[in-house]
Design a protein around this motif. Structure first.
Motif, mmCIF file in Angstrom:
data_model
loop_
_atom_site.group_PDB
_atom_site.id
_atom_site.type_symbol
_atom_site.label_atom_id
_atom_site.label_comp_id
_atom_site.label_asym_id
_atom_site.label_seq_id
_atom_site.Cartn_x
_atom_site.Cartn_y
_atom_site.Cartn_z
ATOM 1 N N MET A 37 165.579 -46.949 24.082
ATOM 2 C CA MET A 37 164.370 -46.158 24.006
ATOM 3 C C MET A 37 164.270 -45.299 25.269
ATOM 4 O O MET A 37 164.335 -45.807 26.374
ATOM 5 C CB MET A 37 163.179 -47.097 23.894
ATOM 6 C CG MET A 37 161.886 -46.455 23.523
ATOM 7 S SD MET A 37 161.689 -45.736 21.874
ATOM 8 C CE MET A 37 162.269 -46.998 20.790
ATOM 9 N N ARG A 57 162.242 -42.560 27.770
ATOM 10 C CA ARG A 57 160.865 -42.318 28.233
ATOM 11 C C ARG A 57 160.817 -40.954 28.899
ATOM 12 O O ARG A 57 161.766 -40.532 29.545
ATOM 13 C CB ARG A 57 160.423 -43.390 29.219
ATOM 14 C CG ARG A 57 160.315 -44.741 28.589
ATOM 15 C CD ARG A 57 159.558 -45.695 29.513
ATOM 16 N NE ARG A 57 159.307 -46.941 28.850
ATOM 17 C CZ ARG A 57 158.279 -47.177 28.040
ATOM 18 N NH1 ARG A 57 157.409 -46.231 27.814
ATOM 19 N NH2 ARG A 57 158.110 -48.345 27.472
ATOM 20 N N GLU A 81 157.975 -38.357 14.128
ATOM 21 C CA GLU A 81 159.018 -39.330 13.794
ATOM 22 C C GLU A 81 159.923 -39.518 15.003
ATOM 23 O O GLU A 81 160.388 -38.548 15.598
ATOM 24 C CB GLU A 81 159.824 -38.835 12.599
ATOM 25 C CG GLU A 81 160.755 -39.880 12.056
ATOM 26 C CD GLU A 81 161.365 -39.468 10.741
ATOM 27 O OE1 GLU A 81 162.531 -39.841 10.531
ATOM 28 O OE2 GLU A 81 160.698 -38.784 9.953
ATOM 29 N N GLY A 82 160.110 -40.744 15.394
ATOM 30 C CA GLY A 82 160.941 -41.046 16.552
ATOM 31 C C GLY A 82 160.137 -41.409 17.788
ATOM 32 O O GLY A 82 160.696 -41.912 18.757
ATOM 33 N N GLN A 85 157.726 -43.829 19.616
ATOM 34 C CA GLN A 85 157.249 -45.201 19.498
ATOM 35 C C GLN A 85 155.823 -45.335 20.029
ATOM 36 O O GLN A 85 154.984 -45.973 19.421
ATOM 37 C CB GLN A 85 158.167 -46.159 20.250
ATOM 38 C CG GLN A 85 157.726 -47.603 20.132
ATOM 39 C CD GLN A 85 158.597 -48.550 20.915
ATOM 40 O OE1 GLN A 85 159.322 -48.136 21.818
ATOM 41 N NE2 GLN A 85 158.531 -49.811 20.577
ATOM 42 N N TYR A 95 160.288 -42.768 23.171
ATOM 43 C CA TYR A 95 160.809 -42.170 21.943
ATOM 44 C C TYR A 95 162.297 -42.452 21.797
ATOM 45 O O TYR A 95 162.977 -42.839 22.747
ATOM 46 C CB TYR A 95 160.557 -40.666 21.950
ATOM 47 C CG TYR A 95 161.308 -39.924 23.030
ATOM 48 C CD1 TYR A 95 162.483 -39.250 22.752
ATOM 49 C CD2 TYR A 95 160.861 -39.926 24.353
ATOM 50 C CE1 TYR A 95 163.189 -38.584 23.743
ATOM 51 C CE2 TYR A 95 161.544 -39.265 25.347
ATOM 52 C CZ TYR A 95 162.700 -38.597 25.035
ATOM 53 O OH TYR A 95 163.399 -37.955 26.025
ATOM 54 N N GLU A 96 162.797 -42.240 20.576
ATOM 55 C CA GLU A 96 164.213 -42.387 20.290
ATOM 56 C C GLU A 96 164.893 -41.053 20.542
ATOM 57 O O GLU A 96 164.569 -40.059 19.879
ATOM 58 C CB GLU A 96 164.418 -42.818 18.842
ATOM 59 C CG GLU A 96 163.846 -44.179 18.529
ATOM 60 C CD GLU A 96 163.988 -44.509 17.060
ATOM 61 O OE1 GLU A 96 165.074 -44.269 16.495
ATOM 62 O OE2 GLU A 96 162.999 -44.993 16.486
ATOM 63 N N GLU A 97 165.824 -41.055 21.481
ATOM 64 C CA GLU A 97 166.543 -39.822 21.804
ATOM 65 C C GLU A 97 167.269 -39.300 20.580
ATOM 66 O O GLU A 97 167.812 -40.062 19.795
ATOM 67 C CB GLU A 97 167.555 -40.083 22.924
ATOM 68 C CG GLU A 97 167.125 -39.502 24.229
ATOM 69 C CD GLU A 97 168.130 -39.738 25.330
ATOM 70 O OE1 GLU A 97 168.424 -38.764 26.043
ATOM 71 O OE2 GLU A 97 168.588 -40.870 25.467
ATOM 72 N N ARG A 100 165.911 -37.940 18.007
ATOM 73 C CA ARG A 100 165.050 -37.911 16.821
ATOM 74 C C ARG A 100 163.840 -37.015 17.008
ATOM 75 O O ARG A 100 163.155 -36.702 16.036
ATOM 76 C CB ARG A 100 164.591 -39.316 16.468
ATOM 77 C CG ARG A 100 165.777 -40.191 16.061
ATOM 78 C CD ARG A 100 165.417 -41.368 15.255
ATOM 79 N NE ARG A 100 164.702 -41.005 14.036
ATOM 80 C CZ ARG A 100 163.924 -41.846 13.396
ATOM 81 N NH1 ARG A 100 163.741 -43.068 13.838
ATOM 82 N NH2 ARG A 100 163.307 -41.483 12.300
#
Length: 69
Positions: A1, A3, A28-29, A31, A46-48, A50
């Protein structure tokens, strides 16, 4: 994850923080997001790959605020 700390101008209260948080968390992506109107900082987890910087900018603007470059 991943930041990231975003600098947002125009927030002046808890309601402002909640508006920015909710818009970012709809992406979307993303968190989670935590905003602090006193510093203008918004921490995003977040999800890198996405979600893009442009999407962060658009979400902040949708909430009615400005993302500093």
């Amino acid at each position: 994850m991943a930041r990231k700390t975003l600098k947002v101008t125009g927030m002046s209260c808890g309601h402002c923080e909640m508006s920015v948080k909710e818009e970012l968390e709809e992406l979307e992506g993303v968190q989670s997001a935590t905003a602090d109107h006193t510093t203008g900082d918004v921490e995003v987890a977040y999800e890198e790959g996405r979600v893009t910087d442009e999407q962060f900018k658009e979400a902040v603007e949708e909430a009615g605020y400005t993302l500093k470059a």
